[in-house]
Design an enzyme around this catalytic site. Structure first.
Site, PDB file in Angstrom:
ATOM      1  N   GLY A 260       0.829  -1.195   0.000  1.00  6.75           N
ATOM      2  CA  GLY A 260       0.000   0.000   0.000  1.00  6.75           C
ATOM      3  C   GLY A 260       0.866   1.248   0.000  1.00  6.75           C
ATOM      4  N   MET A 262       5.048   2.791   1.804  1.00  7.55           N
ATOM      5  CA  MET A 262       6.255   2.459   2.545  1.00  7.55           C
ATOM      6  C   MET A 262       6.768   3.697   3.255  1.00  7.55           C
ATOM      7  SD  MET A 262       8.377   0.263   3.506  1.00  7.55           S
ATOM      8  CE  MET A 262       9.647   0.730   4.670  1.00  7.55           C
ATOM      9  N   GLU A 297       1.533   5.761   7.439  1.00 11.83           N
ATOM     10  CA  GLU A 297       2.949   5.887   7.077  1.00 11.83           C
ATOM     11  C   GLU A 297       3.600   7.061   7.814  1.00 11.83           C
ATOM     12  OE1 GLU A 297       3.985   3.329   5.721  1.00 11.83           O
ATOM     13  OE2 GLU A 297       2.057   2.602   5.005  1.00 11.83           O
TER      14      GLU A 297
END
Length: 868
Positions: A260, A262, A297
């Site tokens: 999805g 990083m 993230e």
């Protein structure tokens, strides 16, 4: 296989023989021949003078120690062994790699016209020889050199410190990250993008530059990602007292990406699915997904980057904790009840299924063959539930105190799950010794609860028995520490205070024994219990509720999640009984009292529309399948379809009135508007099964001024097999064929098409101009949705679905084994089906296992499934 992949065990962890304190990387970027020069400052930690570095698919061009050529080394396909090194030295390694040929999308590869990287978990070894493990933390300085016209943006971790021109129309940029990090957090991106820029002033007054990079022409689709990022930065300061620590924060959207997103330090590489959105291309669900993933993230900057994992067995340390944080972020910004319901659906569906499969593992696994296989719903979502249980046991204030202690102790280090629990324990004074079993014990506990009321003594008792069934690699189970949240109601809907010996008792009970009884005093009447409120633990609950008690809780429970859960339990009772009826050749029946209960929900003035939409949703096929040792695919599908049709028919007037009342003139993405659309489109999904379905759905598609309403119409047409389906699917394809990301929604509908000829349609769809099996998003949308969400056709008795799966997996094994490993999961549960289906699936798994070049990702899963 030429060589059987070997498992690695958590118990065998050893500190590295050397560490690397600093590394200077220079990338001379070319499509098929990129030169990487890595200058590492190596320090010996023990007596070992031989340094073994990881490397994969690399061509070694040069090796120097302290500036001199070094010949005492051996290189093979997976490592570089350098002998007789001095205790401290400067190690220079030059490697040659081919990004364009890297279809696995790990390391450095090409995504469309851009270079980008993905190094978690073990991708950095595809860039240069290195100590590719998370407990080696170094400071990175990175210089990127490329053609200036083709790649005007050269990005890496940290802060930009220098830039200039090189020969032959090339240019360079140097980046420096002041924070030590493991190599899995390294990132590089080079390309030509549109950039959305903004800034954020932190609570200490620092200005942080914010940049979102998207493919040319997509700039106006980056606004929501930027808003979500700013909201996440503000929320993390307010809720967790955590401030960002670099001068710049960058997000890059790429179309070819295995995950999805990083969390690389300061340079997050995102799947474009979780960045690009406007009202014409993205649904409400897409907007909420972007908000969640952008938050996730960003939150990793502290829970994952500043404090990272000692080894990959500790993955839930960063992922479970950060999923908890992103769930809280979404709940604080939106509807807490709706977010909790959606989180629990994931646990009760995919996670419970994983717990009962050959791939069952604790949130901190004990062994692994391929590290990429650690990225599971158990590690992430169940890991989050374990964090949430600690939050429930400690309370918000003590939990935040524990977070602060955790960062004080471990900032800038590689930590373990035990380190986190110890910080929580020490900060709160709560004994978590038994609770630690959640990290090491696999499987789903079942809580069987019995109640008894003594009218004369005015006491009420709950006897709770916990059992966790043996799992594939763990036969013996111990009692867990389970926070069990309850509430008792009187007949008039008031809450009965929990008391014992005249003192108040907390509503969260500590279940610690295999069998335990809790007695409450001063209970004036037979109460109705609300059990496992907020899903206070990831367990299955067994309690003999009557229909009357469940309909009572649907109306009177103070907690919205408890209301939804009561409705789900009521539906579950009749799904189970009707499955038996169908198996015996009888018709599906839903009592009028149950229909009336949902009529009351639909007509309620006090409930939020978003919550009503969740209340009206039937449990999914996959969740229902998890209730059974042997899954009757066709009976379950028959029951779910019949119940939907009956509710649609009997509540048609109410659905129709609600649908027309909630029509919106303008599209906005505030949470109230999202909730109204959710309920309106839920009504449409039911009305599609009535006589007015076809004209109503077609009219909504034609009049829709946003993607949410467009997709609701298409989904309704798809699920109800309406005659207008073909026309509107063709229209959508013609309009959006140029945009793969928008076409992914169309591919999902093709994959989930319930028509009997669905597989033939899917095979034809693979020739669509927007489809590519090399693109993980396209593959997951079309192929993944068929495997996971088209149960009747995938599990067709002919076996054609399984044969198709085998063909796809064999092809992906060579090009992108990580994607193949994600797709194979439905086949791994083959023992839960009838003998004929078991034999068909087993044949495909055995064919895969016999392949000479079977990737580690697939080998591990196939072997476990066949051995279970």
């Amino acid at each position: 296989m030429a060589q059987t992949p070997q498992a690695k065990y958590r118990k065998d962890y050893k500190q590295p023989s050397h560490t690397i304190t600093d590394i200077e990387l220079t990338f001379d970027l070319h499509d098929t021949a990129t030169t990487v020069t890595a200058v590492s400052y190596v320090k010996q930690l023990g007596d070992e003078t031989t340094l073994v570095l990881d490397g994969e698919g690399l061509t070694l061009e040069a090796l120097k120690v302290d500036g001199a050529d070094w010949s005492d080394y051996t290189a093979d396909e997976s490592s570089l062994e350098i002998r007789e090194l001095p205790a401290q030295c400067e190690l220079t390694i030059v490697t040659l790699i081919n990004p364009e040929a890297n279809t696995a999308l790990e390391g450095l590869y090409k995504s469309g016209g851009a270079f980008c990287t993905q190094c978690e978990a073990e991708g950095f070894r595809r860039i240069t020889y290195y100590l590719d493990r998370p407990d080696v933390l170094a400071k990175y300085t990175t210089t990127v050199i490329a053609d200036k016209e083709t790649y005007p943006f050269l990005l890496s971790n940290g802060n930009r410190i220098e830039e200039g021109l090189a020969d032959n129309g090339r240019h360079w940029v140097k980046w420096q990250d002041p924070h030590p990090k493991p190599c899995y957090l390294f990132a590089l991106v080079a390309g030509d993008f549109d950039v959305r820029r903004d800034q954020y002033q932190t609570k200490s007054g620092r200005n942080v530059a914010l940049e979102v990079f998207v493919d040319k022409g997509n700039l106006e689709r980056a606004n929501h990602a930027m808003v979500s990022l700013i909201n996440a930065m503000k929320w993390d300061e307010e809720r967790f007292d955590l401030e960002y620590d670099l001068d710049i924060y960058m997000v890059v959207a790429v179309d070819f990406f295995n995950m999805g997103a990083m969390e690389n330090k300061g340079l997050n590489v995102f799947n474009s699915k979780y960045v690009l959105a406007n009202d014409q291309t993205a649904t409400d669900g897409d907007y909420l997904g972007i908000e969640s993933v952008i938050g996730h993230e960003y939150f990793h900057n502290w829970t994952g980057n500043r404090v990272t994992c000692r080894d990959w067995f500790q993955l839930s340390l960063k992922e479970g904790l950060t999923v908890f944080r992103d769930q809280e972020f979404s709940s604080d910004l939106g509807s807490r009840a709706v977010n909790r319901i959606n989180n629990v659906r994931v646990i009760r569906g995919p996670q419970f299924a994983e717990d009962s499969s050959p791939m069952s593992h604790p949130i901190r696994p004990e062994k692994v063959i391929e590290m990429n296989n650690f990225y599971t719903v158990t590690v992430y979502e169940k890991g989050s539930e374990v964090i949430r249980m600690m939050h429930t046991l400690l309370g918000e204030a003590a939990f935040q105190k524990g977070m602060k202690l955790y960062f004080e102790r471990h900032d800038g280090t590689a930590a373990t799950c035990e380190d986190f629990v110890a910080a929580m324990e020490d900060a709160s004074g709560v004994d978590l010794k038994q609770f630690r079993l959640w990290y090491s014990q696999s499987g789903t506990p079942t809580l069987t609860v019995q109640s008894q009321y003594d009218a004369q003594a005015k006491t009420y008792s709950l006897t709770v028995e916990q059992v966790t069934e043996p799992t594939h690699e763990q036969k013996d189970k111990q009692p867990l520490h389970i926070p069990f949240d309850i509430e008792l109601y009187a007949a008039d809907g008031t809450v009965i205070e929990l008391q014992r010996n005249g003192k108040s008792v907390h509503n969260v009970l500590d279940v610690k024994e295999a069998k335990q009884t809790f007695v409450f005093d001063n209970v004036a009447e037979q109460p109705i219990p609300s059990l496992l409120r907020e899903f206070s633990a990831p367990v299955k609950l067994e309690y003999e509720y009557s229909d009357e008690e469940l309909t009572f809780l649907m109306v009177h429970a103070r907690n919205e999640f408890a209301r939804w859960d009561a409705g789900q339990m009521l539906l579950a009772k009749y799904i189970r009984s009707n499955v038996i009826k169908v198996q015996n050749g009888q018709a599906v029946e839903l009592p009028e009292t149950v229909v009336d209960a949902f009529r009351g929900v639909l007509l309620s003035d006090e409930l939020e529309p978003a919550f009503v939409a969740e209340m009206l949703a039937l449990p999914g096929h996959n969740e229902v399948s998890g209730w059974y040792k042997c899954v009757d695919v066709d009976a379950i599908a028959t029951v779910l379809h019949a119940m939907k049709v009956q509710l649609a028919t009997e509540l048609e007037d109410e659905f129709s009135a609600t649908y027309h009342t909630l029509k919106q003139a303008e599209y906005t993405i505030d949470h109230a508007a999202i909730g109204q659309r959710a309920l309106r489109n839920s009504c449409l999904g039911y009305l599609a099964f009535t006589e007015q379905g076809n004209p109503l759905v077609k009219a909504q598609y034609q009049a829709a001024n946003n993607m949410t309403d467009t997709m609701a119409a298409m989904s309704a047409a798809n699920n109800a097999k309406l005659t207008c389906r073909a026309e509107i699917m063709a229209d959508y394809s013609e309009k959006w064929a140029h945009d793969g990301l928008v076409m992914d929604k169309w591919f999902i509908l093709q994959g989930t098409n319930p028509a009997e000829n669905a597989l033939q349609t899917i095979k034809e769809t693979m020739n669509h101009e927007a489809f590519s099996l090399k693109n993980p998003n396209r593959t997951r949308s079309l192929i993944g949705s068929f495997f996971n969400n088209n149960p009747v056709n995938f599990h067709a008795k002919s076996g054609e679905g399984y044969r198709f799966a085998g063909e796809i997996l064999r092809e992906l094994n060579s090009s992108n084994p990580q994607v193949a490993s994600r797709l194979i999961d439905p086949l791994l549960k083959f023992r839960r089906y009838d003998e004929a289906r078991q034999a068909l699936i087993k044949k495909e798994l055995e064919t895969l296992k016999a392949m000479d070049n079977l990737a580690r990702d697939l080998f591990e899963k196939v072997t476990k499934a066949l051995e279970a």
